[in-house]
Design an enzyme around this catalytic site. Structure first.
Site, PDB file in Angstrom:
ATOM      1  N   GLY A   1       0.844  -1.192   0.000  1.00  0.00           N
ATOM      2  CA  GLY A   1       0.000   0.000   0.000  1.00  0.00           C
ATOM      3  C   GLY A   1       0.874   1.233   0.000  1.00  0.00           C
ATOM      4  O   GLY A   1       2.072   1.162   0.255  1.00  0.00           O
ATOM      5  N   GLY A   2       0.259   2.355  -0.272  1.00  0.00           N
ATOM      6  CA  GLY A   2       0.976   3.619  -0.244  1.00  0.00           C
ATOM      7  C   GLY A   2       1.170   4.102   1.185  1.00  0.00           C
ATOM      8  O   GLY A   2       0.732   3.457   2.144  1.00  0.00           O
TER       9      GLY A   2
ATOM     10  N   SER B   1      -1.761   4.280   3.973  1.00  0.00           N
ATOM     11  CA  SER B   1      -2.871   3.591   3.306  1.00  0.00           C
ATOM     12  C   SER B   1      -3.648   2.686   4.252  1.00  0.00           C
ATOM     13  O   SER B   1      -4.751   2.257   3.921  1.00  0.00           O
ATOM     14  CB  SER B   1      -2.341   2.749   2.145  1.00  0.00           C
TER      15      SER B   1
ATOM     16  N   LYS C   1      -1.968  -0.111   5.561  1.00  0.00           N
ATOM     17  CA  LYS C   1      -1.368  -1.443   5.389  1.00  0.00           C
ATOM     18  C   LYS C   1      -0.854  -2.025   6.701  1.00  0.00           C
ATOM     19  O   LYS C   1      -1.055  -3.205   6.986  1.00  0.00           O
ATOM     20  CB  LYS C   1      -0.280  -1.423   4.317  1.00  0.00           C
TER      21      LYS C   1
ATOM     22  N   ALA D   1      10.541  -4.631  13.534  1.00  0.00           N
ATOM     23  CA  ALA D   1      10.705  -3.274  13.007  1.00  0.00           C
ATOM     24  C   ALA D   1      12.018  -3.153  12.249  1.00  0.00           C
ATOM     25  O   ALA D   1      13.061  -3.585  12.722  1.00  0.00           O
ATOM     26  CB  ALA D   1      10.669  -2.273  14.153  1.00  0.00           C
TER      27      ALA D   1
ATOM     28  N   HIS E   1       3.773   4.486  15.505  1.00  0.00           N
ATOM     29  CA  HIS E   1       3.498   3.051  15.346  1.00  0.00           C
ATOM     30  C   HIS E   1       3.495   2.336  16.701  1.00  0.00           C
ATOM     31  O   HIS E   1       2.681   1.450  16.938  1.00  0.00           O
ATOM     32  CB  HIS E   1       4.532   2.412  14.404  1.00  0.00           C
TER      33      HIS E   1
ATOM     34  N   GLU F   1      13.979  -5.287  16.696  1.00  0.00           N
ATOM     35  CA  GLU F   1      14.439  -4.300  15.727  1.00  0.00           C
ATOM     36  C   GLU F   1      15.531  -4.936  14.885  1.00  0.00           C
ATOM     37  O   GLU F   1      16.510  -5.443  15.420  1.00  0.00           O
ATOM     38  CB  GLU F   1      14.961  -3.054  16.447  1.00  0.00           C
TER      39      GLU F   1
END
Length: 180
Positions: free
Chosen positions: A7-8, A11, A13, A35, A51, A66
């Protein structure tokens, strides 16, 4: 199963992938957020924080790793039955590799990292949601690095889509199933 979620920017996603993980948590799955971002500036730090706050709103506890570079190795080490992993995101992982200097080193590292990921994905246990930005819907960008990024992201998405069990494109928060 491997799921490619495209997705952009903004968006929906990542939200789509994390909601899928939350649904699996209700069935006894452990949820992992992998991540790839690096907080190299204040704006990226804010994005990462956003996030993190979004995940805190979920009704589950996330185990977070991470891994800005060693994605395949990390996935192989942590994937297991009854575990769902959300990788967020492949295009940041690609960016990390493209920005390594000197350029010849970044090209070599990227080829190796991509090959390792493509080889690892079919054998991973559990559920893996690979989130990535679809960047191929615009004009050809100016600048060598920008063009290389768009090319490499497009080729990565095509290669993963071939082996993924499911491919979903998210636009305006709405998922469109492309495969699976």
């Amino acid at each position: 199963m491997n799921h490619l979620i495209l997705g952009g920017a903004r968006s929906g996603k990542t939200r789509f992938a994390t909601q899928a993980a939350v649904a699996l948590a209700a069935k006894g799955y452990e949820c992992v957020y992998l991540a790839t971002a690096q907080a190299l500036d204040s704006e990226m730090h804010e994005r990462i924080t956003r996030h993190q706050l979004d995940r805190e709103q979920d009704s589950i506890e996330w185990l977070t790793y991470e891994t800005p570079f060693e994605l395949a190795e990390t996935l192989k080490a942590i994937a297991r039955d009854n575990r769902v992993i959300v990788v967020d995101c492949l295009t940041l992982w690609l960016t990390n590799h493209l920005l390594i200097e000197p350029k010849t080193l970044s090209e070599e590292r990227w080829r190796k990292a991509k090959t390792m990921l493509l080889q690892a994905l079919p054998s991973l246990r559990g559920e893996v949601y690979l989130v990535s930005n679809e960047v191929g819907c615009g004009i050809v960008p100016m600048g060598e690095l920008s063009r290389r990024f768009v090319d490499e992201a497009g080729w990565l998405h095509q290669d993963i889509a071939k082996i993924a069990d499911e491919v979903v494109l998210v636009t305006a928060g709405l998922p469109m199933r492309l495969k699976g």
